[in-house]
Design a protein around this motif. Structure first.
Motif, PDB file in Angstrom:
ATOM      1  N   ASN A   1      -7.675 -26.995  18.109  1.00  0.00           N
ATOM      2  CA  ASN A   1      -9.008 -27.574  18.260  1.00  0.00           C
ATOM      3  C   ASN A   1      -9.053 -29.077  18.015  1.00  0.00           C
ATOM      4  O   ASN A   1      -9.833 -29.787  18.636  1.00  0.00           O
ATOM      5  CB  ASN A   1     -10.001 -26.876  17.325  1.00  0.00           C
ATOM      6  N   ASN A   2      -8.222 -29.577  17.097  1.00  0.00           N
ATOM      7  CA  ASN A   2      -8.294 -31.006  16.790  1.00  0.00           C
ATOM      8  C   ASN A   2      -6.937 -31.703  16.844  1.00  0.00           C
ATOM      9  O   ASN A   2      -6.833 -32.883  16.540  1.00  0.00           O
ATOM     10  CB  ASN A   2      -8.940 -31.228  15.416  1.00  0.00           C
TER      11      ASN A   2
ATOM     12  N   ASP B   1      -2.444 -19.666   8.791  1.00  0.00           N
ATOM     13  CA  ASP B   1      -3.246 -20.528   9.665  1.00  0.00           C
ATOM     14  C   ASP B   1      -2.324 -21.586  10.278  1.00  0.00           C
ATOM     15  O   ASP B   1      -1.391 -21.227  10.977  1.00  0.00           O
ATOM     16  CB  ASP B   1      -4.429 -21.152   8.925  1.00  0.00           C
ATOM     17  N   ASN B   2      -2.547 -22.852  10.001  1.00  0.00           N
ATOM     18  CA  ASN B   2      -1.707 -23.915  10.548  1.00  0.00           C
ATOM     19  C   ASN B   2      -0.631 -24.369   9.569  1.00  0.00           C
ATOM     20  O   ASN B   2       0.100 -25.316   9.850  1.00  0.00           O
ATOM     21  CB  ASN B   2      -2.566 -25.116  10.967  1.00  0.00           C
ATOM     22  N   ASP B   3      -0.545 -23.707   8.432  1.00  0.00           N
ATOM     23  CA  ASP B   3       0.444 -24.061   7.423  1.00  0.00           C
ATOM     24  C   ASP B   3       1.690 -23.194   7.573  1.00  0.00           C
ATOM     25  O   ASP B   3       1.617 -22.042   8.015  1.00  0.00           O
ATOM     26  CB  ASP B   3      -0.127 -23.877   6.014  1.00  0.00           C
TER      27      ASP B   3
END
Length: 103
Positions: free
Chosen positions: A88-89, A32-34
């Motif tokens: 998204n954030n 994911d984002n890791d």
């Protein structure tokens, strides 16, 4: 890093410049984002202790310290906010460094 430029063949005013930060980390994956980076040390280094520099994709360097007389087979270090950006954030994931001790 390396800079790569792309030009629109129909226009001289439209181009994209991308700067790539190259890393020499051998074993890294994305979850994911890791970012997960795998490192290995030998038992002598685990016994004596050492510091390891880890270079992230954005060029930042994190230093992890393996304390002397480490007996664990695997150590995990986490650096929040050093992973990839969430589109998204705009928050960053975690850089996870897993150090395995070769026996």
């Amino acid at each position: 890093g390396t800079t790569v430029e792309f030009y629109d063949s129909d226009s001289t005013s439209k181009h994209v410049r991308v700067k790539l930060n190259e890393t020499t980390e051998d074993e890294y994956t994305r979850s994911d984002n890791d970012i997960v980076i795998m490192k290995q040390i030998n038992t002598i280094d685990a016994e004596l202790g050492l510091s390891i520099n880890v270079i992230n994709f954005d060029g930042t360097t994190r230093t992890i310290t393996i304390p002397p007389e480490t007996a664990a087979n695997q150590l995990t270090y986490m650096f929040d906010g050093d992973g990839f950006y969430n589109k998204n954030n705009n928050k960053r994931g975690t850089l996870i460094v897993v150090v395995s001790i070769q026996t």
